[in-house]
Enzyme design. Structure first.
Site, PDB file in Angstrom:
ATOM      1  N   ASP A 284       0.741  -1.079  -0.085  1.00  0.00           N
ATOM      2  CA  ASP A 284       0.080  -0.039   0.070  1.00  0.00           C
ATOM      3  C   ASP A 284       1.010   1.301  -0.007  1.00  0.00           C
ATOM      4  O   ASP A 284       1.575   1.292   0.975  1.00  0.00           O
ATOM      5  CB  ASP A 284      -0.995   0.048   1.310  1.00  0.00           C
ATOM      6  CG  ASP A 284      -1.648   1.255   1.266  1.00  0.00           C
ATOM      7  OD1 ASP A 284      -1.356   2.188   0.860  1.00  0.00           O
ATOM      8  OD2 ASP A 284      -2.600   1.058   2.322  1.00  0.00           O
ATOM      9  N   ILE A 285       0.636   2.059  -1.099  1.00  0.00           N
ATOM     10  CA  ILE A 285       1.974   3.148  -1.121  1.00  0.00           C
ATOM     11  C   ILE A 285       1.582   4.255  -0.277  1.00  0.00           C
ATOM     12  O   ILE A 285       2.419   5.186  -0.289  1.00  0.00           O
ATOM     13  CB  ILE A 285       2.020   3.553  -2.520  1.00  0.00           C
ATOM     14  CG1 ILE A 285       0.571   4.230  -3.063  1.00  0.00           C
ATOM     15  CG2 ILE A 285       2.671   2.604  -3.571  1.00  0.00           C
ATOM     16  CD1 ILE A 285       0.823   5.061  -4.151  1.00  0.00           C
TER      17      ILE A 285
ATOM     18  N   TYR B 286      -9.312  15.907  -5.696  1.00  0.00           N
ATOM     19  CA  TYR B 286      -8.617  15.301  -6.675  1.00  0.00           C
ATOM     20  C   TYR B 286      -7.625  16.595  -7.452  1.00  0.00           C
ATOM     21  O   TYR B 286      -6.509  16.542  -7.640  1.00  0.00           O
ATOM     22  CB  TYR B 286      -9.439  14.637  -7.671  1.00  0.00           C
ATOM     23  CG  TYR B 286      -8.715  13.941  -8.785  1.00  0.00           C
ATOM     24  CD1 TYR B 286      -8.012  12.799  -8.586  1.00  0.00           C
ATOM     25  CD2 TYR B 286      -8.918  14.282 -10.185  1.00  0.00           C
ATOM     26  CE1 TYR B 286      -7.396  11.886  -9.619  1.00  0.00           C
ATOM     27  CE2 TYR B 286      -8.122  13.416 -11.406  1.00  0.00           C
ATOM     28  CZ  TYR B 286      -7.473  12.525 -10.776  1.00  0.00           C
ATOM     29  OH  TYR B 286      -6.792  11.967 -12.024  1.00  0.00           O
TER      30      TYR B 286
ATOM     31  N   LYS C 282      -3.816  16.621  -7.409  1.00  0.00           N
ATOM     32  CA  LYS C 282      -3.029  16.708  -8.782  1.00  0.00           C
ATOM     33  C   LYS C 282      -2.320  17.850  -9.044  1.00  0.00           C
ATOM     34  O   LYS C 282      -1.175  17.845  -9.646  1.00  0.00           O
ATOM     35  CB  LYS C 282      -4.038  16.345  -9.956  1.00  0.00           C
ATOM     36  CG  LYS C 282      -4.572  14.975  -9.782  1.00  0.00           C
ATOM     37  CD  LYS C 282      -3.481  13.883  -9.781  1.00  0.00           C
ATOM     38  CE  LYS C 282      -4.005  12.490 -10.045  1.00  0.00           C
ATOM     39  NZ  LYS C 282      -2.880  11.288  -9.795  1.00  0.00           N
TER      40      LYS C 282
ATOM     41  N   ASN D 186       2.303   6.527 -10.458  1.00  0.00           N
ATOM     42  CA  ASN D 186       1.051   6.621 -11.201  1.00  0.00           C
ATOM     43  C   ASN D 186      -0.110   6.257 -10.499  1.00  0.00           C
ATOM     44  O   ASN D 186      -1.284   6.600 -10.886  1.00  0.00           O
ATOM     45  CB  ASN D 186       1.157   5.405 -12.406  1.00  0.00           C
ATOM     46  CG  ASN D 186      -0.071   4.942 -12.914  1.00  0.00           C
ATOM     47  OD1 ASN D 186      -0.603   5.533 -13.818  1.00  0.00           O
ATOM     48  ND2 ASN D 186      -0.499   3.990 -12.629  1.00  0.00           N
TER      49      ASN D 186
HETATM   50  N1  LIG Z   1      -7.873   7.116 -16.585  1.00  0.00           N
HETATM   51  C1  LIG Z   1      -7.725   8.197 -17.185  1.00  0.00           C
HETATM   52  O1  LIG Z   1      -8.430   8.913 -18.021  1.00  0.00           O
HETATM   53  C2  LIG Z   1      -6.942   9.396 -16.421  1.00  0.00           C
HETATM   54  C3  LIG Z   1      -6.812  10.711 -16.764  1.00  0.00           C
HETATM   55  C4  LIG Z   1      -6.167  11.668 -15.894  1.00  0.00           C
HETATM   56  C5  LIG Z   1      -5.415  11.252 -14.982  1.00  0.00           C
HETATM   57  N2  LIG Z   1      -5.227   9.685 -14.607  1.00  0.00           N
HETATM   58  C6  LIG Z   1      -4.239   9.539 -13.624  1.00  0.00           C
HETATM   59  O2  LIG Z   1      -3.581   8.337 -13.842  1.00  0.00           O
HETATM   60  C7  LIG Z   1      -3.207   7.549 -13.137  1.00  0.00           C
HETATM   61  C8  LIG Z   1      -3.773   6.068 -13.283  1.00  0.00           C
HETATM   62  O3  LIG Z   1      -5.294   5.986 -13.310  1.00  0.00           O
HETATM   63  P1  LIG Z   1      -6.016   4.778 -14.071  1.00  0.00           P
HETATM   64  O4  LIG Z   1      -7.090   5.162 -14.528  1.00  0.00           O
HETATM   65  O5  LIG Z   1      -5.097   3.731 -14.617  1.00  0.00           O
HETATM   66  O6  LIG Z   1      -6.475   4.155 -12.402  1.00  0.00           O
HETATM   67  P2  LIG Z   1      -6.957   2.705 -12.261  1.00  0.00           P
HETATM   68  O7  LIG Z   1      -7.902   2.762 -11.090  1.00  0.00           O
HETATM   69  O8  LIG Z   1      -7.352   1.849 -13.260  1.00  0.00           O
HETATM   70  O9  LIG Z   1      -5.518   2.073 -11.567  1.00  0.00           O
HETATM   71  C9  LIG Z   1      -4.838   2.654 -10.413  1.00  0.00           C
HETATM   72  C10 LIG Z   1      -4.433   1.616  -9.740  1.00  0.00           C
HETATM   73  O10 LIG Z   1      -3.890   1.873  -8.445  1.00  0.00           O
HETATM   74  C11 LIG Z   1      -3.836   0.883  -7.372  1.00  0.00           C
HETATM   75  N3  LIG Z   1      -3.882   1.418  -6.321  1.00  0.00           N
HETATM   76  C12 LIG Z   1      -4.980   2.147  -5.726  1.00  0.00           C
HETATM   77  N4  LIG Z   1      -4.618   2.563  -4.491  1.00  0.00           N
HETATM   78  C13 LIG Z   1      -3.259   1.899  -4.005  1.00  0.00           C
HETATM   79  C14 LIG Z   1      -2.287   1.818  -2.866  1.00  0.00           C
HETATM   80  N5  LIG Z   1      -2.834   2.682  -1.943  1.00  0.00           N
HETATM   81  N6  LIG Z   1      -1.390   1.392  -3.156  1.00  0.00           N
HETATM   82  C15 LIG Z   1      -1.032   0.671  -4.316  1.00  0.00           C
HETATM   83  N7  LIG Z   1      -1.738   0.558  -5.215  1.00  0.00           N
HETATM   84  C16 LIG Z   1      -2.849   1.200  -5.142  1.00  0.00           C
HETATM   85  C17 LIG Z   1      -5.291   0.116  -7.662  1.00  0.00           C
HETATM   86  O11 LIG Z   1      -5.227  -1.212  -7.488  1.00  0.00           O
HETATM   87  C18 LIG Z   1      -5.305   0.266  -9.399  1.00  0.00           C
HETATM   88  O12 LIG Z   1      -4.822  -0.906  -9.794  1.00  0.00           O
HETATM   89  C19 LIG Z   1      -4.041   8.128 -11.664  1.00  0.00           C
HETATM   90  O13 LIG Z   1      -3.206   8.817 -11.111  1.00  0.00           O
HETATM   91  C20 LIG Z   1      -4.957   8.684 -12.093  1.00  0.00           C
HETATM   92  O14 LIG Z   1      -5.563   9.896 -11.602  1.00  0.00           O
HETATM   93  C21 LIG Z   1      -5.924   8.927 -15.321  1.00  0.00           C
END
Ligand SMILES: NC(=O)c1ccc[n+]([C@@H]2O[C@H](COP(=O)([O-])OP(=O)(O)OC[C@H]3O[C@@H](n4cnc5c(N)ncnc54)[C@H](O)[C@@H]3O)[C@@H](O)[C@H]2O)c1
Length: 249
Positions: A65-66, A156, A160, A92
Site C-alpha cells: 500500500d503506497i 482530486y 493533482k 502513477n
Molecule cells: N484514466 C484516465 O483517464 C486518467 C486521466 C487523468 C489522470 N489519470 C491518472 O492516471 C493514474 C492511473 O489512473 P487509472 O485510470 O489507470 O486508474 P486505475 O484505477 O485503473 O489504476 C490505479 C491502480 O492503483 C492501485 N492502487 C490504488 N490505491 C493503491 C495503494 N494505496 N497502493 C498501491 N496501489 C494502489 C489500484 O489497485 C489500481 O490498480 C492516476 O494517478 C489517475 O489519477 C487517469
C-alpha cells in the site's frame, strides 16, 4: 511491440498502480524498451495480470500500500536487494472520490490526498535515496488535467495540483544529483473507467478537446517513456499535457 528501440536496456523501473489501466500500459511500454519493470499495486490480482502480460520472470510484483511509509520502505529495500538500483520511478497510482464541496466528506478528502499526493511523496522519498547514491534517476509523476480545477473534484484537483508542485520542488532539489523529475497530465483517456462515464459527460469533454477525441493509453505511456529515457536528458521540472490540446474544464 516488436523492433522497439531499447532505450531502457539495463534500467530498473518501478511503476505504482501498475495493475491499473494506465499503469499497465506504462509498464508494457517501459518493458518493451528494455526495462526490468517492478509492478507495485495493492490489488495483487491486477498486478499479476500485468506481470503475465510482460511475461518475464524478472518483472516482480509488490502488493504494498503506497500510502503506508513502512510498506513503501520495505518494497524499495526489497528491490535494492534484488537489483541494487531503481532508475525510473513512475508515481502513477491514483483514484477519485468525486463530490460537490458540501457533500465531500473528510474521508473522501483524506483518501484522495493520501493516495494521489502522499503516496507519490513516500515513493519519491524512498527511491530518491537510492538514486542520489547512483547519481542518476528519473521520477515521473502522473497528474491530471483536473489539476487546473474541475467541479466536484476539489480533493482530486488539489492532489493533482500538489503533484505539479511536487514535480517543480523535487526537480529543483534533485537536479544536482543527476535526477530529473517530470510530470504527465493526461486529459480524457480511453480507459474502461472513461467508458463508464455517461455519454453526455463524454461528449462534453470531447467538445472541450481541440483534437475532438479521447486519448489512448499508449499516448500516456509514450510520454512517460520519453521522460524515462535519455531522449529527455536535459528536461526536468516539466508538466506535459497529454490532452489533445484541452487546457481545462
Ligand atoms: N484514466 C484516465 O483517464 C486518467 C486521466 C487523468 C489522470 N489519470 C491518472 O492516471 C493514474 C492511473 O489512473 P487509472 O485510470 O489507470 O486508474 P486505475 O484505477 O485503473 O489504476 C490505479 C491502480 O492503483 C492501485 N492502487 C490504488 N490505491 C493503491 C495503494 N494505496 N497502493 C498501491 N496501489 C494502489 C489500484 O489497485 C489500481 O490498480 C492516476 O494517478 C489517475 O489519477 C487517469
Amino acid at each position: 511491440m516488436n523492433n522497439i528501440a531499447q532505450y531502457l536496456a539495463g534500467k530498473v523501473a518501478l511503476v505504482t498502480g501498475a495493475g491499473g489501466d494506465l499503469g499497465r500500459g506504462i509498464a508494457v511500454r517501459l518493458h518493451a524498451s528494455g526495462a526490468r519493470v517492478m509492478i507495485a499495486d495493492y490489488n495483487r490480482d491486477r498486478a499479476l495480470q500485468t506481470a503475465d502480460l510482460l511475461g518475464e520472470d524478472e518483472s516482480v510484483v509488490f502488493d504494498a500500500d503506497i500510502t503506508d511509509s513502512n510498506a513503501v520502505q520495505e518494497m524499495v529495500g526489497d528491490i535494492a536487494d534484488r537489483h541494487g538500483q531503481i532508475d525510473v520511478l513512475v508515481n502513477n497510482a491514483g483514484d477519485i472520490r468525486d463530490a460537490l464541496l458540501q457533500d465531500m466528506t473528510e474521508v473522501d478528502w483524506d483518501y484522495v490526498i493520501d493516495l494521489n499526493l502522499k503516496g507519490a511523496f513516500l515513493c519519491a522519498r524512498a527511491v530518491a535515496a537510492m538514486m542520489i547514491e547512483n547519481k542518476s534517476g528519473r521520477i515521473i509523476n502522473i497528474s491530471s488535467m483536473a489539476y487546473q480545477g474541475n467541479i466536484g473534484q476539489v480533493n482530486y484537483a488539489s492532489a493533482k495540483a500538489g503533484i505539479v508542485g511536487m514535480t517543480k520542488a523535487l526537480g529543483l532539489e534533485l537536479a544536482r544529483h543527476g535526477i530529473a523529475v517530470n510530470c504527465v497530465a493526461p486529459g480524457l483517456i480511453n480507459t474502461p473507467k472513461a467508458a463508464m462515464l455517461p455519454d453526455k459527460t463524454k461528449e462534453r469533454l470531447v467538445k472541450l478537446t481541440p483534437m475532438r477525441r479521447m486519448g489512448n493509453i499508449e499516448d500516456i505511456a509514450n510520454a512517460v517513456h520519453f521522460f524515462s529515457s535519455d531522449q529527455s536528458s536535459y528536461v526536468t521540472r516539466q508538466v506535459m499535457h497529454v490532452s489533445g490540446g484541452m487546457e481545462g474544464f
